[in-house]
Design an enzyme around this catalytic site. Structure first.
Site, mmCIF file in Angstrom:
data_model
loop_
_atom_site.group_PDB
_atom_site.id
_atom_site.type_symbol
_atom_site.label_atom_id
_atom_site.label_comp_id
_atom_site.label_asym_id
_atom_site.label_seq_id
_atom_site.Cartn_x
_atom_site.Cartn_y
_atom_site.Cartn_z
ATOM 1 N N TYR A 236 12.204 8.218 5.971
ATOM 2 C CA TYR A 236 10.849 7.645 5.925
ATOM 3 C C TYR A 236 10.807 6.371 6.777
ATOM 4 O O TYR A 236 9.928 6.203 7.640
ATOM 5 C CB TYR A 236 10.469 7.342 4.477
HETATM 6 N N1 LIG Z 1 1.429 2.095 -0.819
HETATM 7 C C1 LIG Z 1 2.452 1.368 -0.348
HETATM 8 O O1 LIG Z 1 3.064 0.594 -1.097
HETATM 9 C C2 LIG Z 1 2.860 1.464 1.093
HETATM 10 C C3 LIG Z 1 3.926 0.654 1.528
HETATM 11 C C4 LIG Z 1 4.318 0.733 2.866
HETATM 12 C C5 LIG Z 1 3.663 1.571 3.746
HETATM 13 N N2 LIG Z 1 2.645 2.372 3.292
HETATM 14 C C6 LIG Z 1 1.974 3.239 4.266
HETATM 15 O O2 LIG Z 1 0.583 3.055 4.156
HETATM 16 C C7 LIG Z 1 -0.109 4.262 4.431
HETATM 17 C C8 LIG Z 1 -1.021 4.626 3.268
HETATM 18 O O3 LIG Z 1 -0.217 4.776 2.099
HETATM 19 P P1 LIG Z 1 -0.832 5.131 0.676
HETATM 20 O O4 LIG Z 1 -0.036 4.413 -0.334
HETATM 21 O O5 LIG Z 1 -2.285 5.006 0.698
HETATM 22 O O6 LIG Z 1 -0.397 6.686 0.592
HETATM 23 P P2 LIG Z 1 -1.243 7.966 0.169
HETATM 24 O O7 LIG Z 1 -0.259 9.098 0.127
HETATM 25 O O8 LIG Z 1 -2.046 7.693 -1.049
HETATM 26 O O9 LIG Z 1 -2.232 8.153 1.404
HETATM 27 C C9 LIG Z 1 -1.920 8.874 2.560
HETATM 28 C C10 LIG Z 1 -3.029 9.909 2.781
HETATM 29 O O10 LIG Z 1 -2.735 10.571 4.007
HETATM 30 C C11 LIG Z 1 -2.961 11.952 3.832
HETATM 31 N N3 LIG Z 1 -2.071 12.667 4.751
HETATM 32 C C12 LIG Z 1 -0.720 12.735 4.705
HETATM 33 N N4 LIG Z 1 -0.258 13.487 5.707
HETATM 34 C C13 LIG Z 1 -1.348 13.907 6.406
HETATM 35 C C14 LIG Z 1 -1.528 14.725 7.548
HETATM 36 N N5 LIG Z 1 -0.485 15.266 8.180
HETATM 37 N N6 LIG Z 1 -2.785 14.958 8.006
HETATM 38 C C15 LIG Z 1 -3.857 14.408 7.370
HETATM 39 N N7 LIG Z 1 -3.740 13.624 6.274
HETATM 40 C C16 LIG Z 1 -2.500 13.385 5.811
HETATM 41 C C17 LIG Z 1 -2.631 12.250 2.380
HETATM 42 O O11 LIG Z 1 -3.326 13.404 1.883
HETATM 43 C C18 LIG Z 1 -3.087 10.964 1.681
HETATM 44 O O12 LIG Z 1 -4.395 11.098 1.164
HETATM 45 C C19 LIG Z 1 0.971 5.299 4.729
HETATM 46 O O13 LIG Z 1 1.165 5.334 6.117
HETATM 47 C C20 LIG Z 1 2.201 4.724 4.049
HETATM 48 O O14 LIG Z 1 3.390 5.191 4.635
HETATM 49 C C21 LIG Z 1 2.220 2.325 1.990
#
Ligand SMILES: NC(=O)c1ccc[n+]([C@@H]2O[C@H](COP(=O)([O-])OP(=O)(O)OC[C@H]3O[C@@H](n4cnc5c(N)ncnc54)[C@H](O)[C@@H]3O)[C@@H](O)[C@H]2O)c1
Length: 352
Positions: free
Chosen positions: A153
Site C-alpha cells: 500500500y
Molecule cells: N482514511 C485515512 O486515514 C487515510 C490515511 C492515509 C491516506 N488515505 C487515502 O485517502 C484516500 C481516501 O481514503 P478513505 O479513507 O476515504 O477511503 P475509502 O475507501 O472510504 O474511499 C475510497 C473510495 O474510492 C473508491 N475506489 C476505490 N478504488 C476505486 C477504483 N478503482 N475506481 C473507482 N473508485 C474506487 C472506493 O469505492 C471508496 O468509496 C485514499 O486514497 C486513501 O489511500 C486515507
C-alpha cells in the site's frame, strides 16, 4: 459555477470533501466504483446524502478503465481535481496486493493521462503517512527520506507521488500530494481500528491491540482534513521561481518547503501533529460509550509502524491553518454518529 472533480466521492474522505464543496457552491463531478471492500450500503448512504444537492453528478465506474476519466474530463473540464479513489488499508495489501496495483497505480495513471489532456488549475492527490516507513525521525517532515515502504500500500502511494512528479514536470499541471495521517470521524471506514473498537465496546467483545499497545498515532479529525484540503486547493504550486506560498516565503518556509526544484509539484502533510497513545485513544472511546473494552494484546503486525507524527509547519505556512480538533471532541462526534446512523450497515459489512 466552478467545477471540481472528486474521485472516490462515496468514500469516507471523498464524501466529506464533496459535501463541503457542494455547500460552498461548487458543481461536483464524483466518480467511484462502489466496490465491496467494506459495506457498499454505507457508500450508498453517503451518496444519497450528497445527491440531495443537484449540483452533484455521480458516475459509478472504475477509474482504471481506459478512457473513463478522459471522457469525464473532456465533458466537464474541472478546474480543481481531488484524486482520493484508492484501495486503502495497510493490512489488506499484504494478502490482496493486486487490487492496490489496479486502483492505486493503474487508476492514478489514467487520472494523470486525463489531466494531461484537459489540465485542471490544480490537481490534489491522496498520499499517506505510511510512505515514511519505519523512519525514527520525528515529527515526519515532507523533505525527509521516504523511500523505504513497509507495505505494498505504502509503495503504491509513494509511486503515485513519483508518477505525479514526472507529469507535473513534463506537462506543467500543478500537483499537490496530500499525506494524510490516520483520519477518523463520522461516516468513517469500517475496516479502520477505531470503528472496530466501538463495535467491540458495544458488543462486549475484546479487541486485538498490536505491539502490546505500545503505539502512537497522529489521529486527525475529518473536519480538519477537509478544511486543510479546501485551503490547499487555493495554493497551487507555481513555477519553481514562484512557490505560491500564502504568506511571502521566509527562510524558515523555504527550508521546509517540499516544492520540487524542477516542477510545480509539492508534498504536504495533513495531520494533527499531536500523536496520542493508542491506549489513550481506546480510553476515549470507552469514556464516550461508557463501557470498558477488553484488550487482547498481540505482537506488532506486519507492515505496521510504531508511531506516526506529522510536522505540519508547511501546511501552516501555505494555508495559515493547522488541525485543531482534540481527540476527546473528535471521538465524541464519531461515537454519536455511530450510535445514531451506523449499526444498520454492520450486517452487510465484509470487513467491519
Ligand atoms: N482514511 C485515512 O486515514 C487515510 C490515511 C492515509 C491516506 N488515505 C487515502 O485517502 C484516500 C481516501 O481514503 P478513505 O479513507 O476515504 O477511503 P475509502 O475507501 O472510504 O474511499 C475510497 C473510495 O474510492 C473508491 N475506489 C476505490 N478504488 C476505486 C477504483 N478503482 N475506481 C473507482 N473508485 C474506487 C472506493 O469505492 C471508496 O468509496 C485514499 O486514497 C486513501 O489511500 C486515507
Amino acid at each position: 459555477m466552478r467545477t471540481a472533480l472528486v474521485t472516490g466521492h462515496a468514500g469516507f474522505i471523498g464524501f466529506h470533501l464533496s459535501r463541503r464543496l457542494l455547500n460552498d457552491g461548487w458543481r461536483v463531478i464524483g466518480v467511484d466504483d462502489l466496490n465491496d471492500y467494506y459495506a457498499v450500503s454505507l457508500k450508498q448512504q453517503r451518496l444519497s446524502l450528497l445527491a440531495e444537492n443537484t449540483a452533484l453528478t455521480s458516475v459509478i465506474a472504475p477509474i482504471q478503465q481506459e478512457q473513463q476519466l478522459y471522457h469525464l474530463f473532456e465533458e466537464h473540464r474541472p478546474e480543481i481535481v481531488f484524486h482520493l479513489a484508492a484501495q486503502a488499508g495497510v493490512r489488506h495489501s499484504i494478502t490482496n496486493p493486486r487490487s492496490y496495483f489496479q486502483s492505486n497505480l493503474q487508476g492514478t495513471f489514467e487520472l494523470l493521462e486525463a489531466a494531461r489532456a484537459f489540465p485542471p488549475q490544480h490537481l490534489l492527490m491522496a498520499s499517506s503517512s505510511s510512505v515514511y516507513g519505519s523512519s525514527d525521525r520525528f515529527p515526519y517532515g515532507e523533505t525527509q527520506r521516504s523511500d523505504a515502504p513497509l507495505s505494498f500500500y505504502a509503495a503504491t502511494k509513494k509511486s503515485s507521488e513519483l508518477m505525479a512528479h514526472s507529469y507535473a514536470h513534463l506537462y506543467g499541471t500543478p500537483i499537490t500530494m496530500m499525506r494524510f495521517f490516520t483520519v477518523y470521524g463520522p461516516w468513517g471506514r469500517p475496516d479502520m481500528a477505531y470503528m472496530k473498537f466501538i463495535k467491540a465496546a458495544l458488543a462486549g467483545d475484546g479487541i486485538d491491540v498490536y505491539n502490546n499497545g505500545q503505539m502512537k498515532r497522529d489521529f486527525t479529525f475529518i473536519d480538519d482534513v477537509v478544511e486543510a484540503m479546501i485551503r490547499l486547493a487555493a495554493v497551487a504550486p507555481g513555477a519553481p521561481a514562484e512557490p505560491a506560498l500564502a504568506s511571502p516565503p521566509t527562510t524558515a518556509a523555504s527550508s521546509i518547503d517540499s516544492l520540487s526544484p524542477i516542477a510545480p509539484h509539492r508534498v504536504v502533510n495533513i495531520g494533527n501533529s499531536r500523536p496520542v497513545e493508542l491506549m489513550g485513544f481506546i480510553a476515549s472511546i470507552e469514556t464516550a460509550i461508557g463501557r470498558p473494552i477488553r484488550r487482547n494484546f498481540q505482537p506488532m503486525a506486519q507492515g505496521d509502524v510504531q508511531m506516526t507524527w506529522a510536522d505540519t509547519a508547511l501546511l501552516q505556512h501555505l494555508t495559515g491553518f493547522r488541525p485543531q480538533v482534540s481527540v476527546q471532541d473528535g471521538v465524541a462526534a464519531l461515537v454519536a454518529w455511530y450510535l445514531q446512523d451506523f449499526s444498520e450497515h454492520e450486517v452487510l459489512s465484509r470487513t467491519g
